[in-house]
Design a protein around this motif. Structure first.
Motif, mmCIF file in Angstrom:
data_model
loop_
_atom_site.group_PDB
_atom_site.id
_atom_site.type_symbol
_atom_site.label_atom_id
_atom_site.label_comp_id
_atom_site.label_asym_id
_atom_site.label_seq_id
_atom_site.Cartn_x
_atom_site.Cartn_y
_atom_site.Cartn_z
ATOM 1 N N GLU A 153 0.661 -1.298 -0.082
ATOM 2 C CA GLU A 153 0.285 0.225 -0.179
ATOM 3 C C GLU A 153 0.658 1.839 -0.137
ATOM 4 N N LYS A 154 0.222 2.437 -0.427
ATOM 5 C CA LYS A 154 1.107 3.684 -0.363
ATOM 6 C C LYS A 154 1.276 3.243 1.576
ATOM 7 N N ALA A 155 2.578 4.357 1.387
ATOM 8 C CA ALA A 155 2.401 4.673 2.845
ATOM 9 C C ALA A 155 1.614 5.652 3.809
ATOM 10 N N GLY A 156 1.517 5.407 4.433
ATOM 11 C CA GLY A 156 0.845 7.001 4.890
ATOM 12 C C GLY A 156 -1.431 6.809 4.785
ATOM 13 N N GLU A 157 -1.189 5.551 3.419
ATOM 14 C CA GLU A 157 -3.177 5.507 3.234
ATOM 15 C C GLU A 157 -3.262 4.202 3.443
ATOM 16 N N SER A 158 -4.796 4.024 3.893
ATOM 17 C CA SER A 158 -4.753 2.396 3.845
ATOM 18 C C SER A 158 -6.152 2.271 3.240
ATOM 19 N N GLY A 159 -4.809 1.793 2.299
ATOM 20 C CA GLY A 159 -5.241 1.088 0.338
ATOM 21 C C GLY A 159 -5.358 2.012 -0.166
ATOM 22 N N PRO A 160 -6.559 1.636 -1.030
ATOM 23 C CA PRO A 160 -5.634 -0.017 -1.642
ATOM 24 C C PRO A 160 -4.614 -0.581 -2.258
ATOM 25 N N ALA A 161 -4.322 -1.556 -1.736
ATOM 26 C CA ALA A 161 -3.535 -1.846 -2.313
ATOM 27 C C ALA A 161 -3.163 -1.907 -3.699
ATOM 28 N N VAL A 162 -2.080 -1.456 -4.220
ATOM 29 C CA VAL A 162 -0.603 -1.427 -5.080
ATOM 30 C C VAL A 162 -0.376 -2.706 -5.763
ATOM 31 N N MET A 173 -9.421 -13.135 5.640
ATOM 32 C CA MET A 173 -8.349 -11.776 5.770
ATOM 33 C C MET A 173 -8.798 -10.703 5.280
ATOM 34 N N ARG A 174 -9.327 -10.100 6.405
ATOM 35 C CA ARG A 174 -10.104 -8.513 6.075
ATOM 36 C C ARG A 174 -9.984 -7.879 5.113
ATOM 37 N N GLN A 175 -9.018 -6.641 6.408
ATOM 38 C CA GLN A 175 -7.869 -5.584 5.597
ATOM 39 C C GLN A 175 -7.426 -6.174 3.918
ATOM 40 N N TRP A 176 -6.394 -7.197 4.233
ATOM 41 C CA TRP A 176 -6.830 -7.898 2.812
ATOM 42 C C TRP A 176 -7.640 -7.465 1.907
ATOM 43 N N TRP A 177 -8.461 -7.757 2.177
ATOM 44 C CA TRP A 177 -10.282 -9.121 1.227
ATOM 45 C C TRP A 177 -10.973 -7.566 1.241
ATOM 46 N N ARG A 178 -10.620 -5.938 1.645
ATOM 47 C CA ARG A 178 -11.294 -4.593 1.718
ATOM 48 C C ARG A 178 -9.919 -4.528 0.336
ATOM 49 N N GLN A 179 -8.784 -4.122 1.124
ATOM 50 C CA GLN A 179 -7.970 -3.688 -0.034
ATOM 51 C C GLN A 179 -7.785 -3.991 -0.831
ATOM 52 N N GLY A 180 -7.861 -4.144 -1.323
ATOM 53 C CA GLY A 180 -8.435 -5.817 -2.752
ATOM 54 C C GLY A 180 -8.055 -6.985 -2.982
ATOM 55 N N GLY A 181 -8.438 -7.118 -2.293
ATOM 56 C CA GLY A 181 -7.817 -8.979 -2.189
ATOM 57 C C GLY A 181 -9.803 -9.850 -2.908
ATOM 58 N N ARG A 182 -10.552 -9.484 -2.966
ATOM 59 C CA ARG A 182 -11.559 -9.730 -3.073
ATOM 60 C C ARG A 182 -11.931 -9.862 -4.929
ATOM 61 N N ASN A 183 -10.930 -8.589 -5.292
ATOM 62 C CA ASN A 183 -10.371 -8.948 -6.614
ATOM 63 C C ASN A 183 -9.581 -9.476 -7.459
ATOM 64 N N LEU A 184 -9.276 -10.543 -6.558
ATOM 65 C CA LEU A 184 -8.193 -10.963 -7.084
ATOM 66 C C LEU A 184 -8.115 -12.424 -7.546
ATOM 67 N N THR A 185 -8.030 -12.505 -8.636
ATOM 68 C CA THR A 185 -8.746 -14.101 -9.307
ATOM 69 C C THR A 185 -7.556 -15.248 -8.565
ATOM 70 N N VAL A 186 -7.636 -16.271 -7.733
ATOM 71 C CA VAL A 186 -7.234 -17.138 -7.622
ATOM 72 C C VAL A 186 -7.553 -18.634 -7.945
ATOM 73 N N PRO A 187 -6.398 -19.574 -8.180
ATOM 74 C CA PRO A 187 -4.962 -19.018 -8.053
ATOM 75 C C PRO A 187 -4.739 -18.050 -8.890
ATOM 76 N N ALA A 188 -3.742 -17.186 -8.605
ATOM 77 C CA ALA A 188 -2.611 -16.165 -9.414
ATOM 78 C C ALA A 188 -1.541 -16.946 -9.216
ATOM 79 N N ASP A 189 -0.816 -17.118 -10.736
ATOM 80 C CA ASP A 189 0.150 -17.215 -11.072
ATOM 81 C C ASP A 189 1.617 -16.258 -10.331
ATOM 82 N N GLY A 190 2.507 -17.194 -9.689
ATOM 83 C CA GLY A 190 3.560 -16.475 -8.716
ATOM 84 C C GLY A 190 3.025 -15.043 -7.436
ATOM 85 N N VAL A 191 1.116 -15.586 -7.341
ATOM 86 C CA VAL A 191 1.231 -14.965 -6.401
ATOM 87 C C VAL A 191 1.280 -16.134 -5.053
ATOM 88 N N THR A 192 -0.340 -16.788 -4.975
ATOM 89 C CA THR A 192 -0.708 -17.940 -4.058
ATOM 90 C C THR A 192 -0.088 -19.009 -4.215
#
Length: 181
Positions: free
Chosen positions: A56-65, A88-107
């Motif tokens: 995340e950008k420093a000093g901001e609460s999301g979204p995940a960059v 994982m509530r914070q991750w989910w709100r900051q962009g996790g819900r938009n991640l399609t899993v499995p994601a190559d190189g991430v999951t």
């Protein structure tokens, strides 16, 4: 097109390719490693934790960059392990819900208690970040357990070697982010 114009276009194309390689190589040449400890907990019902690592950008609460890692139960039938990702509530709100899993190189699969290292040297998401101050956010959540979030500062691009540390209290142990240009 005459021969001279073709040669000029080839030279420009070659310079463009070299410029792209030079820009990309500075990010890819950096060493970025996150060490994290999954603590051994003495509880009646233990399930391996789900862990998410994002930027995340420093000093901001999301979204995940940038999404860097997501560990979850990949062995459940019919992809049922994804059911608990939203815990994982914070991750989910900051962009996790938009991640399609499995994601190559991430999951990847969840990990047992112990120390683990995540090499982020080849993360395309990290390499694509514009220059600035960021935070690497680590969240851990267990089924029938607790949840914890820790943050580590990151300046991008990496210009000097640095090590940042954080200490979890219950669901995360020691965290260490090591960067080298």
């Amino acid at each position: 097109m005459n021969r001279s114009a073709s040669r000029t276009l080839l030279q420009i194309g070659a310079l463009g390719t070299l410029g792209t390689l030079a820009v990309g190589s500075s990010a890819w040449a950096a060493t970025v490693q996150l060490k994290l400890e999954v603590p051994r907990l003495n509880v009646a019902e233990y399930h391996r934790p789900y862990v998410a690592v994002w930027v995340e950008k420093a000093g901001e609460s999301g979204p995940a960059v940038a999404q860097l890692a997501v560990w979850y139960d990949t062995k459940k039938q019919n992809n049922a392990g994804t059911k608990w990702l939203k815990d994982m509530r914070q991750w989910w709100r900051q962009g996790g819900r938009n991640l399609t899993v499995p994601a190559d190189g991430v999951t990847a699969a969840t990990r047992a208690p112990g120390e683990h290292a995540i090499s982020l040297d080849t993360s395309a998401a990290l390499a694509a970040l514009p220059p600035g101050k960021y935070e690497v956010v680590v969240e851990s959540s267990r089924e029938a357990g607790g949840r914890e979030v820790q943050r580590l500062p990151l300046t991008w691009p990496i210009k000097a070697a640095a090590t940042e540390k954080a200490q979890g209290e219950h669901e995360l142990g020691a965290l260490e982010l090591t960067v080298k240009p």
